[in-house]
Design a protein around this motif. Structure first.
Motif, PDB file in Angstrom:
ATOM      1  N   ASP A  21       0.813  -1.214   0.000  1.00  0.00           N
ATOM      2  CA  ASP A  21       0.000   0.000   0.000  1.00  0.00           C
ATOM      3  C   ASP A  21       0.845   1.262   0.000  1.00  0.00           C
ATOM      4  O   ASP A  21       0.387   2.325  -0.407  1.00  0.00           O
ATOM      5  N   ILE A  22       2.098   1.154   0.478  1.00  0.00           N
ATOM      6  CA  ILE A  22       3.017   2.294   0.504  1.00  0.00           C
ATOM      7  C   ILE A  22       4.441   1.763   0.609  1.00  0.00           C
ATOM      8  O   ILE A  22       4.667   0.696   1.189  1.00  0.00           O
ATOM      9  N   CYS A  23       5.394   2.496   0.037  1.00  0.00           N
ATOM     10  CA  CYS A  23       6.792   2.072   0.051  1.00  0.00           C
ATOM     11  C   CYS A  23       7.658   3.153   0.697  1.00  0.00           C
ATOM     12  O   CYS A  23       7.599   4.320   0.293  1.00  0.00           O
ATOM     13  N   LEU A  24       8.447   2.765   1.682  1.00  0.00           N
ATOM     14  CA  LEU A  24       9.383   3.663   2.356  1.00  0.00           C
ATOM     15  C   LEU A  24      10.787   3.256   1.940  1.00  0.00           C
ATOM     16  O   LEU A  24      11.227   2.145   2.247  1.00  0.00           O
ATOM     17  N   LEU A  25      11.480   4.136   1.225  1.00  0.00           N
ATOM     18  CA  LEU A  25      12.759   3.771   0.624  1.00  0.00           C
ATOM     19  C   LEU A  25      13.898   4.655   1.103  1.00  0.00           C
ATOM     20  O   LEU A  25      13.846   5.874   0.974  1.00  0.00           O
ATOM     21  N   ASP A  26      14.938   4.018   1.633  1.00  0.00           N
ATOM     22  CA  ASP A  26      16.172   4.742   1.908  1.00  0.00           C
ATOM     23  C   ASP A  26      16.814   5.044   0.556  1.00  0.00           C
ATOM     24  O   ASP A  26      16.718   4.244  -0.375  1.00  0.00           O
ATOM     25  N   VAL A  27      17.452   6.175   0.411  1.00  0.00           N
ATOM     26  CA  VAL A  27      18.073   6.526  -0.868  1.00  0.00           C
ATOM     27  C   VAL A  27      19.381   5.766  -1.074  1.00  0.00           C
ATOM     28  O   VAL A  27      19.599   5.140  -2.111  1.00  0.00           O
ATOM     29  N   PHE A  78      10.643   8.767   0.368  1.00  0.00           N
ATOM     30  CA  PHE A  78      12.082   8.582   0.489  1.00  0.00           C
ATOM     31  C   PHE A  78      12.552   8.957   1.890  1.00  0.00           C
ATOM     32  O   PHE A  78      12.108   9.960   2.468  1.00  0.00           O
ATOM     33  N   ILE A  79      13.469   8.141   2.421  1.00  0.00           N
ATOM     34  CA  ILE A  79      14.115   8.408   3.702  1.00  0.00           C
ATOM     35  C   ILE A  79      15.596   8.587   3.422  1.00  0.00           C
ATOM     36  O   ILE A  79      16.234   7.686   2.859  1.00  0.00           O
ATOM     37  N   SER A  80      16.169   9.738   3.785  1.00  0.00           N
ATOM     38  CA  SER A  80      17.551   9.969   3.374  1.00  0.00           C
ATOM     39  C   SER A  80      18.271  10.980   4.258  1.00  0.00           C
ATOM     40  O   SER A  80      17.655  11.808   4.918  1.00  0.00           O
ATOM     41  N   THR A  81      19.602  10.874   4.241  1.00  0.00           N
ATOM     42  CA  THR A  81      20.444  11.887   4.896  1.00  0.00           C
ATOM     43  C   THR A  81      20.758  13.011   3.924  1.00  0.00           C
ATOM     44  O   THR A  81      21.298  14.048   4.313  1.00  0.00           O
ATOM     45  N   ASP A 124      19.248  16.613  -4.784  1.00  0.00           N
ATOM     46  CA  ASP A 124      18.844  15.286  -4.324  1.00  0.00           C
ATOM     47  C   ASP A 124      17.334  15.212  -4.156  1.00  0.00           C
ATOM     48  O   ASP A 124      16.694  14.232  -4.539  1.00  0.00           O
ATOM     49  N   ARG A 125      16.750  16.259  -3.571  1.00  0.00           N
ATOM     50  CA  ARG A 125      15.300  16.294  -3.396  1.00  0.00           C
ATOM     51  C   ARG A 125      14.580  16.332  -4.747  1.00  0.00           C
ATOM     52  O   ARG A 125      13.597  15.622  -4.968  1.00  0.00           O
ATOM     53  N   ILE A 126      15.081  17.172  -5.641  1.00  0.00           N
ATOM     54  CA  ILE A 126      14.462  17.279  -6.971  1.00  0.00           C
ATOM     55  C   ILE A 126      14.523  15.941  -7.697  1.00  0.00           C
ATOM     56  O   ILE A 126      13.540  15.494  -8.298  1.00  0.00           O
ATOM     57  N   LYS A 127      15.669  15.275  -7.618  1.00  0.00           N
ATOM     58  CA  LYS A 127      15.808  13.964  -8.257  1.00  0.00           C
ATOM     59  C   LYS A 127      14.810  12.978  -7.660  1.00  0.00           C
ATOM     60  O   LYS A 127      14.211  12.166  -8.371  1.00  0.00           O
ATOM     61  N   GLY A 128      14.623  13.073  -6.344  1.00  0.00           N
ATOM     62  CA  GLY A 128      13.678  12.183  -5.690  1.00  0.00           C
ATOM     63  C   GLY A 128      12.269  12.377  -6.205  1.00  0.00           C
ATOM     64  O   GLY A 128      11.573  11.413  -6.541  1.00  0.00           O
ATOM     65  N   TYR A 129      11.832  13.621  -6.301  1.00  0.00           N
ATOM     66  CA  TYR A 129      10.478  13.891  -6.792  1.00  0.00           C
ATOM     67  C   TYR A 129      10.332  13.510  -8.267  1.00  0.00           C
ATOM     68  O   TYR A 129       9.302  12.992  -8.687  1.00  0.00           O
ATOM     69  N   GLN A 130      11.363  13.774  -9.056  1.00  0.00           N
ATOM     70  CA  GLN A 130      11.299  13.436 -10.476  1.00  0.00           C
ATOM     71  C   GLN A 130      11.297  11.929 -10.695  1.00  0.00           C
ATOM     72  O   GLN A 130      10.775  11.443 -11.695  1.00  0.00           O
ATOM     73  N   THR A 131      11.879  11.194  -9.766  1.00  0.00           N
ATOM     74  CA  THR A 131      11.906   9.735  -9.872  1.00  0.00           C
ATOM     75  C   THR A 131      10.550   9.132  -9.554  1.00  0.00           C
ATOM     76  O   THR A 131      10.267   7.993  -9.911  1.00  0.00           O
ATOM     77  N   GLY A 132       9.718   9.891  -8.865  1.00  0.00           N
ATOM     78  CA  GLY A 132       8.381   9.395  -8.562  1.00  0.00           C
ATOM     79  C   GLY A 132       7.995   9.456  -7.115  1.00  0.00           C
ATOM     80  O   GLY A 132       6.940   8.932  -6.719  1.00  0.00           O
ATOM     81  N   ALA A 133       8.826  10.078  -6.277  1.00  0.00           N
ATOM     82  CA  ALA A 133       8.514  10.161  -4.854  1.00  0.00           C
ATOM     83  C   ALA A 133       7.328  11.076  -4.598  1.00  0.00           C
ATOM     84  O   ALA A 133       7.139  12.073  -5.290  1.00  0.00           O
ATOM     85  N   TYR A 166       9.510  13.327   0.891  1.00  0.00           N
ATOM     86  CA  TYR A 166      10.932  13.137   1.175  1.00  0.00           C
ATOM     87  C   TYR A 166      11.157  13.537   2.630  1.00  0.00           C
ATOM     88  O   TYR A 166      10.857  14.664   3.010  1.00  0.00           O
ATOM     89  N   ILE A 167      11.641  12.611   3.451  1.00  0.00           N
ATOM     90  CA  ILE A 167      11.895  12.909   4.855  1.00  0.00           C
ATOM     91  C   ILE A 167      13.374  12.673   5.149  1.00  0.00           C
ATOM     92  O   ILE A 167      13.939  11.654   4.750  1.00  0.00           O
ATOM     93  N   THR A 168      14.014  13.634   5.780  1.00  0.00           N
ATOM     94  CA  THR A 168      15.456  13.551   5.995  1.00  0.00           C
ATOM     95  C   THR A 168      15.798  13.091   7.410  1.00  0.00           C
ATOM     96  O   THR A 168      15.111  13.423   8.375  1.00  0.00           O
ATOM     97  N   LYS A 169      16.866  12.301   7.491  1.00  0.00           N
ATOM     98  CA  LYS A 169      17.367  11.817   8.783  1.00  0.00           C
ATOM     99  C   LYS A 169      18.181  12.931   9.452  1.00  0.00           C
ATOM    100  O   LYS A 169      18.898  13.647   8.765  1.00  0.00           O
ATOM    101  N   PRO A 170      18.119  13.032  10.786  1.00  0.00           N
ATOM    102  CA  PRO A 170      17.214  12.292  11.681  1.00  0.00           C
ATOM    103  C   PRO A 170      15.806  12.883  11.639  1.00  0.00           C
ATOM    104  O   PRO A 170      15.630  14.067  11.379  1.00  0.00           O
ATOM    105  N   PHE A 171      14.820  12.061  11.879  1.00  0.00           N
ATOM    106  CA  PHE A 171      13.442  12.540  11.828  1.00  0.00           C
ATOM    107  C   PHE A 171      12.655  11.962  13.003  1.00  0.00           C
ATOM    108  O   PHE A 171      13.075  11.000  13.656  1.00  0.00           O
ATOM    109  N   SER A 172      11.516  12.555  13.245  1.00  0.00           N
ATOM    110  CA  SER A 172      10.626  12.089  14.299  1.00  0.00           C
ATOM    111  C   SER A 172       9.804  10.902  13.790  1.00  0.00           C
ATOM    112  O   SER A 172       9.222  10.953  12.702  1.00  0.00           O
ATOM    113  N   ILE A 173       9.767   9.827  14.568  1.00  0.00           N
ATOM    114  CA  ILE A 173       8.956   8.665  14.200  1.00  0.00           C
ATOM    115  C   ILE A 173       7.491   9.063  14.102  1.00  0.00           C
ATOM    116  O   ILE A 173       6.753   8.590  13.234  1.00  0.00           O
ATOM    117  N   GLN A 174       7.067   9.980  14.964  1.00  0.00           N
ATOM    118  CA  GLN A 174       5.684  10.443  14.929  1.00  0.00           C
ATOM    119  C   GLN A 174       5.380  11.153  13.605  1.00  0.00           C
ATOM    120  O   GLN A 174       4.301  10.985  13.033  1.00  0.00           O
TER     121      GLN A 174
END
Length: 230
Positions: free
Chosen positions: A52-58, A83-86, A92-101, A104-112
């Motif tokens: 139903d959803i995919c969480l991908l490290d870059v 996308f989950i990434s440092t 990098d963000r633009i590439k992520g959105y153009q790839t289909g994301a 985009y959430i960057t590490k470190p992030f809140s689990i909530q």
């Protein structure tokens, strides 16, 4: 806290400690999680299962998150990709959105924060399977939001989910000047510079689809936003 919808989630993350934290939180929330430690494994697992959803490290071994996202988008335009990434650079963000994301959430992030994003995207995709059909019709133009289909003149296009979300918002506000931040908040969920760049790319795509139709266009309102003219 429990989700009302038991979704199947693909998590591709090579950091075992972080993956454990994410899995623990998602399962506690009521979701089912399949974890892969590299991109090659993620593609193989995705091809054999329904998610139903995919969480991908870059940055992953074998194949990176961008390659995994391309494979997912070759199969489905509907499944949300987060996308989950440092990586925090603009390119990098633009590439992520153009790839289909979708986000985009960057590490470190809140689990909530991650849980909230997952919940938001799942609720959006659930609407696609509802019994209510959302169709917009203008001369030489018919857009079925649920089916992601646009009939423009003599041609028919299958849109991505994000293209459909954006076009739906335009169709709901014909001949009205929409501010950039207004579009971003309603379609992407937040007003962000990087998302704004992505929005411009999607609008360029929509303009190509509707170009043959003389009575419909997306006009740029300089320094303000856009106007869907019909």
């Amino acid at each position: 806290m429990q989700s009302t919808y038991k979704a199947n989630i693909l998590l591709a993350e090579d950091d075992k400690s972080l993956a454990f934290m994410i899995i623990d939180a998602l399962e506690d929330y009521g979701f089912s999680v399949t974890h892969c430690e590299n991109g090659k494994e993620a593609i193989e697992v995705f091809d054999k299962n329904i998610f139903d959803i995919c969480l991908l490290d870059v940055m992953m071994p074998e194949k990176d998150g961008f390659m995994v996202a391309k494979r997912i988008r070759a199969i489905s335009d509907v499944i949300p990709i987060l996308f989950i990434s440092t990586k925090v650079l603009e390119e990098d963000r633009i590439k992520g959105y153009q790839t289909g994301a979708d986000d985009y959430i960057t590490k470190p992030f809140s689990i909530q924060e991650l849980l909230m994003k997952v919940d938001v995207f799942l609720r959006r995709t659930q609407k696609l399977t509802s019994d209510v059909s959302v169709v917009f019709s203008f001369p030489n133009f018919k857009f079925n939001y649920n089916e992601l289909k646009l009939a423009a003149g003599n041609e028919e296009f299958v849109l991505t989910q994000k293209e459909s979300d954006l076009l739906k918002f335009f169709c709901e506000h014909p001949n009205v000047i929409l501010k950039r931040e207004e579009i971003l908040l309603n379609v992407w969920g937040k007003d962000d510079f990087f998302l704004g760049r992505s929005m411009d790319v999607y609008i360029t795509k929509l303009r190509k689809f509707i170009k043959p139709i003389t009575n419909i266009s997306i006009e740029t309102i300089h320094t303000v936003g856009y106007k869907f003219i019909c």
